[in-house]
Scaffold this motif. Structure first.
Motif, mmCIF file in Angstrom:
data_model
loop_
_atom_site.group_PDB
_atom_site.id
_atom_site.type_symbol
_atom_site.label_atom_id
_atom_site.label_comp_id
_atom_site.label_asym_id
_atom_site.label_seq_id
_atom_site.Cartn_x
_atom_site.Cartn_y
_atom_site.Cartn_z
ATOM 1 N N GLY A 165 0.801 -1.212 0.000
ATOM 2 C CA GLY A 165 0.000 0.000 0.000
ATOM 3 C C GLY A 165 0.832 1.259 0.000
ATOM 4 N N THR A 166 1.887 1.301 -0.846
ATOM 5 C CA THR A 166 2.738 2.470 -0.931
ATOM 6 C C THR A 166 2.068 3.547 -1.757
ATOM 7 N N ALA A 167 2.839 4.568 -2.126
ATOM 8 C CA ALA A 167 2.270 5.704 -2.846
ATOM 9 C C ALA A 167 1.684 5.315 -4.201
ATOM 10 N N THR A 168 2.082 4.151 -4.729
ATOM 11 C CA THR A 168 1.532 3.732 -6.012
ATOM 12 C C THR A 168 0.081 3.260 -5.884
ATOM 13 N N GLY A 169 -0.411 3.112 -4.670
ATOM 14 C CA GLY A 169 -1.784 2.674 -4.477
ATOM 15 C C GLY A 169 -1.928 1.193 -4.724
ATOM 16 N N SER A 170 -3.170 0.761 -4.955
ATOM 17 C CA SER A 170 -3.419 -0.658 -5.134
ATOM 18 C C SER A 170 -3.276 -1.111 -6.582
ATOM 19 N N ALA A 171 -3.144 -0.159 -7.526
ATOM 20 C CA ALA A 171 -2.991 -0.533 -8.925
ATOM 21 C C ALA A 171 -1.625 -1.160 -9.153
ATOM 22 N N PRO A 172 -1.551 -2.263 -9.900
ATOM 23 C CA PRO A 172 -0.247 -2.860 -10.189
ATOM 24 C C PRO A 172 0.694 -1.840 -10.820
ATOM 25 N N HIS A 173 1.961 -1.886 -10.403
ATOM 26 C CA HIS A 173 2.940 -0.931 -10.894
ATOM 27 C C HIS A 173 3.847 -1.612 -11.901
ATOM 28 N N LEU A 174 3.839 -1.107 -13.131
ATOM 29 C CA LEU A 174 4.675 -1.625 -14.206
ATOM 30 C C LEU A 174 5.926 -0.755 -14.323
ATOM 31 N N LEU A 175 7.038 -1.387 -14.629
ATOM 32 C CA LEU A 175 8.310 -0.678 -14.716
ATOM 33 C C LEU A 175 9.030 -1.070 -15.988
ATOM 34 N N CYS A 176 9.530 -0.065 -16.716
ATOM 35 C CA CYS A 176 10.401 -0.285 -17.865
ATOM 36 C C CYS A 176 11.712 0.435 -17.579
ATOM 37 N N VAL A 177 12.814 -0.293 -17.583
ATOM 38 C CA VAL A 177 14.131 0.299 -17.338
ATOM 39 C C VAL A 177 14.941 0.169 -18.623
ATOM 40 N N VAL A 196 -5.145 -1.486 -22.601
ATOM 41 C CA VAL A 196 -5.614 -1.991 -21.305
ATOM 42 C C VAL A 196 -5.944 -0.833 -20.375
ATOM 43 N N ALA A 197 -6.329 0.295 -20.977
ATOM 44 C CA ALA A 197 -6.630 1.487 -20.173
ATOM 45 C C ALA A 197 -7.851 1.295 -19.291
ATOM 46 N N ASP A 198 -8.666 0.271 -19.592
ATOM 47 C CA ASP A 198 -9.848 0.016 -18.778
ATOM 48 C C ASP A 198 -9.514 -0.700 -17.470
ATOM 49 N N LEU A 199 -8.260 -1.141 -17.323
ATOM 50 C CA LEU A 199 -7.839 -1.864 -16.122
ATOM 51 C C LEU A 199 -6.941 -0.972 -15.263
ATOM 52 N N PRO A 200 -6.862 -1.237 -13.973
ATOM 53 C CA PRO A 200 -5.998 -0.430 -13.107
ATOM 54 C C PRO A 200 -4.525 -0.803 -13.269
ATOM 55 N N TRP A 201 -3.669 0.188 -13.431
ATOM 56 C CA TRP A 201 -2.219 0.029 -13.492
ATOM 57 C C TRP A 201 -1.601 1.422 -13.553
ATOM 58 N N ASN A 202 -0.320 1.506 -13.272
ATOM 59 C CA ASN A 202 0.470 2.685 -13.609
ATOM 60 C C ASN A 202 1.842 2.209 -14.035
ATOM 61 N N CYS A 203 2.560 3.050 -14.766
ATOM 62 C CA CYS A 203 3.800 2.609 -15.385
ATOM 63 C C CYS A 203 4.859 3.703 -15.329
ATOM 64 N N SER A 204 6.059 3.335 -14.930
ATOM 65 C CA SER A 204 7.199 4.252 -14.929
ATOM 66 C C SER A 204 8.201 3.809 -15.989
ATOM 67 N N LEU A 205 8.622 4.767 -16.814
ATOM 68 C CA LEU A 205 9.661 4.527 -17.803
ATOM 69 C C LEU A 205 10.939 5.158 -17.263
ATOM 70 N N VAL A 206 11.841 4.333 -16.770
ATOM 71 C CA VAL A 206 13.089 4.802 -16.171
ATOM 72 C C VAL A 206 14.209 4.614 -17.183
ATOM 73 N N ALA A 250 8.084 -2.206 -8.014
ATOM 74 C CA ALA A 250 7.545 -2.798 -9.236
ATOM 75 C C ALA A 250 6.844 -4.127 -8.980
ATOM 76 N N ASP A 251 5.769 -4.352 -9.721
ATOM 77 C CA ASP A 251 5.103 -5.652 -9.754
ATOM 78 C C ASP A 251 5.463 -6.437 -11.006
ATOM 79 N N LEU A 252 5.855 -5.714 -12.070
ATOM 80 C CA LEU A 252 6.180 -6.368 -13.335
ATOM 81 C C LEU A 252 7.161 -5.483 -14.087
ATOM 82 N N LEU A 253 8.259 -6.081 -14.579
ATOM 83 C CA LEU A 253 9.166 -5.370 -15.480
ATOM 84 C C LEU A 253 8.708 -5.638 -16.903
ATOM 85 N N LEU A 313 -0.412 -8.282 -21.442
ATOM 86 C CA LEU A 313 -0.668 -7.392 -20.310
ATOM 87 C C LEU A 313 -2.061 -7.621 -19.741
ATOM 88 N N ARG A 314 -3.047 -7.780 -20.608
ATOM 89 C CA ARG A 314 -4.419 -7.998 -20.133
ATOM 90 C C ARG A 314 -4.517 -9.304 -19.346
#
Length: 362
Positions: A165-177, A196-206, A250-253, A313-314
């Motif tokens: 339950g960090t700042a990313t909330g409950s939505a799965p956090h995707l990471l691209c490095v 997949v915009a209809d589903l909860p997620w957020n993504c960081s491009l590092v 991250a939950d998924l790279l 992803l879906r």
């Protein structure tokens, strides 16, 4: 043993590799003298070319010299004349012509220069078995002169992801490095995320934003056009604690490269128990690998195929069972990853073979 390397301050996989081997080879009994040659490699200006030529010229006959391919491969006019006098080895992180965004004639010219260089030097080191095989086939190299020394991984604390339950909330956090460049395919990822915009997620491009500013601009525009500005974040380059924090959250790279000789971001994620969704290109399947029980710690999809990426992803986002399976396999794979000592020993074995061989005549 001098070694030509790229900018040691830049946060890239190639530079991380170079720094680690320069640090670790002395522990195996090697005396290492580093020479960083500043320049816009692989298209250096006159001053950079002159500095590389000076370093080689001032090296004693028979000196073993390990050069980064980004520095060596595009300047055969400098490398080839020294190949009989010195024991030269080239470490190829990525064949020059494989970089995305190159005009066809520019890619062909770089490819030809690289072939001249690699055929002249006594040894070539690639960063995966796949890459070694490709160099042999593509450039017509003698297989016995081409060696593989895959990047290692430092086992790190298990990622917590969004579970705590960090700042990313409950939505799965995707990471691209990955550096934000056409070869890394972030535009494919953004298009897939729109599906997949209809589903909860957020993504960081590092990753670095300076290699191809025009591509970064187009990517920002695409994110805005698809209405993903509040969910896809270009975080820029991160190293040290900042990068560690990105992996920990991250939950998924997700790595959508069009060309890749290995993919250190994959093993860095797996070293934290983070599963992977990657393109089945180059050495990426080798990096993803298998857990000791044979399970795959993620999913591989075809490159340049946003539809296949969207479907994967879906499946991962909608199926808790799939997320659990991938996470469990990633944690099992984590325990089987080779460390950097294995990398250094593989490289040292290739260099020792070169040191004991008579100098080549070309």
């Amino acid at each position: 043993m001098p070694g030509g390397v790229d900018d040691p301050a830049a946060p890239s996989g190639g530079n991380t590799y170079d720094r680690r081997i320069c640090r670790d080879l002395p522990r195996l009994g090697w005396e290492v003298h580093e020479h960083a040659v500043a320049g816009d490699w692989p298209q250096p200006r006159a001053a950079a070319r002159a500095e590389l030529a000076r370093i080689l010229r001032e090296s004693a006959d028979g000196t073993l010299v390990l050069l980064d391919g980004l520095v060596a491969c595009a300047v055969p006019d400098i490398i080839v004349p020294e190949a009989e006098r010195l024991r030269l080895a080239v470490l190829v992180h990525l064949p020059l012509g494989d970089e995305s965004g190159l005009a066809p004639d520019a890619a062909a010219a770089l490819d030809a220069e690289e072939r001249r260089t690699l055929r002249a030097v006594a040894a070539v080191v690639a960063t995966s078995d796949w890459a070694a095989d490709r160099l042999v086939d593509h450039h017509g190299l003698e297989p016995g002169r081409v060696h593989a020394a895959a990047p290692g991984a430092d086992i790190a604390p298990l990622a917590t992801g969004t579970v705590t339950g960090t700042a990313t909330g409950s939505a799965p956090h995707l990471l691209c490095v990955a550096a934000v460049t056409p070869r890394k395919g972030q535009h494919d990822l953004v298009k897939a995320l729109a599906g997949v915009a209809d589903l909860p997620w957020n993504c960081s491009l590092v990753g670095g934003l300076g290699q191809d500013p025009a591509y970064v601009t187009r990517l920002r525009e695409l994110i805005g056009e698809l209405g993903l500005g509040d969910r896809v974040h270009l975080a820029g380059p991160r190293t040290g604690p900042g990068l560690n924090a990105s992996y920990a959250a991250a939950d998924l790279l997700v790595l959508t490269s069009h060309a890749e000789t290995y993919g250190m971001a994959v093993t860095e994620a797996l070293a934290r128990g983070v599963p992977v969704l990657a393109t089945a290109v180059g050495g990426l399947p080798e990096a993803v690998g298998h857990a000791p029980d044979g399970s795959v710690p993620g999913v591989l999809v075809p490159p340049k195929d946003p539809a296949a990426l969207t479907a994967a992803l879906r499946q991962w986002l909608r199926d808790p069972g799939e997320r659990h399976r991938a996470k469990a396999a990633a944690r099992r794979r984590r325990t089987a990853l080779a460390g950097w000592e294995t990398t250094s020993r593989s490289l040292a074995k290739a260099l020792e073979q070169l040191r004991q061989e008579p100098r080549r005549t070309i």
